[in-house]
Scaffold this active site. Structure first.
Site, PDB file in Angstrom:
ATOM      1  N   ASN A 103      30.233  41.347  35.535  1.00  9.38           N
ATOM      2  CA  ASN A 103      30.363  40.933  36.929  1.00  9.38           C
ATOM      3  C   ASN A 103      31.451  39.878  37.081  1.00  9.38           C
ATOM      4  O   ASN A 103      31.743  39.138  36.149  1.00  9.38           O
ATOM      5  CB  ASN A 103      29.025  40.381  37.442  1.00  9.38           C
ATOM      6  CG  ASN A 103      27.921  41.423  37.355  1.00  9.38           C
ATOM      7  OD1 ASN A 103      28.210  42.613  37.312  1.00  9.38           O
ATOM      8  ND2 ASN A 103      26.687  40.975  37.317  1.00  9.38           N
ATOM      9  N   HIS A 120      35.584  40.916  32.897  1.00 10.90           N
ATOM     10  CA  HIS A 120      36.501  41.268  33.988  1.00 10.90           C
ATOM     11  C   HIS A 120      36.983  40.048  34.758  1.00 10.90           C
ATOM     12  O   HIS A 120      37.387  40.159  35.912  1.00 10.90           O
ATOM     13  CB  HIS A 120      35.838  42.288  34.918  1.00 10.90           C
ATOM     14  CG  HIS A 120      35.456  43.557  34.217  1.00 10.90           C
ATOM     15  ND1 HIS A 120      34.303  44.254  34.467  1.00 10.90           N
ATOM     16  CD2 HIS A 120      36.087  44.243  33.218  1.00 10.90           C
ATOM     17  CE1 HIS A 120      34.235  45.313  33.663  1.00 10.90           C
ATOM     18  NE2 HIS A 120      35.299  45.320  32.899  1.00 10.90           N
ATOM     19  N   GLY A 188      20.515  45.286  34.134  1.00 11.37           N
ATOM     20  CA  GLY A 188      21.251  45.756  35.311  1.00 11.37           C
ATOM     21  C   GLY A 188      22.564  46.433  35.001  1.00 11.37           C
ATOM     22  O   GLY A 188      23.507  46.343  35.778  1.00 11.37           O
ATOM     23  N   SER A 190      24.146  50.212  33.108  1.00  8.16           N
ATOM     24  CA  SER A 190      23.960  51.416  32.311  1.00  8.16           C
ATOM     25  C   SER A 190      24.912  51.385  31.126  1.00  8.16           C
ATOM     26  O   SER A 190      24.855  52.252  30.265  1.00  8.16           O
ATOM     27  CB  SER A 190      24.208  52.656  33.161  1.00  8.16           C
ATOM     28  OG  SER A 190      25.444  52.546  33.809  1.00  8.16           O
TER      29      SER A 190
END
Ligand SMILES: [Zn+2]
Length: 249
Positions: A103, A120, A188, A190
């Site tokens: 996130n 990121h 949270g 995959s």
């Protein structure tokens, strides 16, 4: 599910070095829509048009108007939820050492976790493309687009655009943390995107338990994760922390 909550509480109590890997699913309860999937930004926008570094370089004002301003509005007002707070409690208990996140919302730091590796980058900051000076996104004036640094350079999110590399120090440190931990919590996500998908593999190969908290099965389930607790991050974290408190009391 209750049995799995108890099991996770016991596994966490026995663990000495916990690392969490988190993704969009931990932030949806803070009102941050995922990029992918239903309701995601990429349903309305083509990421290659507005979230690729080439698009930004070609027309920074366009990307600011279509994407960055909208994200700023969402992230400026977002607050950590029970999922983030649960991870802070695990750090306070001396269990959780590092959070690795996909996130860019900065909510793990806002909640109080001290070691957060961001694959990121971080949207809570903007940086000048000329002198690298950083500005808090919430304090950037967007009345003139694109916003500029005092030096005149254009500001860009301190986050990774499509077409840009994952920061190498983030890669290196997360790989180390994943290999060093004895329990990895996957919350949270995959974990289908590189390099996040590799972290549970490193953890597993190093002998760690891998515990998944996700609303549905993922490619990790039954393969790299020891078990999956199905549910929303905030609710599940609350119940695990409560079970740990009860055991200790
Ligand atoms: Zn500057």
């Amino acid at each position: 599910m209750d049995d799995l909550i108890k099991k996770a509480a016991a596994d966490l109590a026995a663990a000495r070095y916990v690392v969490a890997l988190t993704g969009a699913g931990i932030s949806t309860e803070s009102g941050i829509p995922p990029f992918r999937g239903k309701g995601g930004l990429w349903e309305r926008f083509d990421p290659m048009e507005i979230a690729h570094i080439d698009a930004f370089m070609r027309d920074p004002a366009k990307v600011w108007n279509l994407l960055v301003k909208e994200m700023k509005k969402i992230v400026d007002s977002a607050l950590p939820n029970d999922g983030h707070k649960g991870l802070v409690k695990l750090e306070e208990m001396g269990k959780l050492k590092t959070v690795i996140t996909q996130n860019i919302d900065g909510l793990h730091q806002a909640a109080g976790n001290t070691d957060v590796i961001e694959f990121h980058g971080n949207f809570a900051w903007q940086r000048c493309m000329d002198c690298m000076r950083k500005y808090e996104t919430s304090k950037v004036d967007v009345s003139v687009i694109p916003p500029r640094c005092d030096c005149g350079g254009i500001l860009r999110p301190d986050a990774v655009f499509f077409g840009e590399m994952i920061p190498t120090d983030a890669m290196w440190r997360s790989r180390q943390a994943a290999s060093a931990c004895d329990l990895m919590l996957v919350v949270g996500t995959s974990a289908i995107v590189q390099p996040a998908c590799l972290m549970p593999v490193y953890a597993k190969q190093s002998g760690a338990k891998v515990v998944e908290i996700n609303p549905e099965r993922t490619p990790l389930t039954g393969k790299f994760s020891d078990y999956l607790i199905m549910g929303k991050a905030g609710d599940v974290m609350n119940r695990i922390v409560a079970a740990m408190d009860k055991n200790e009391g």
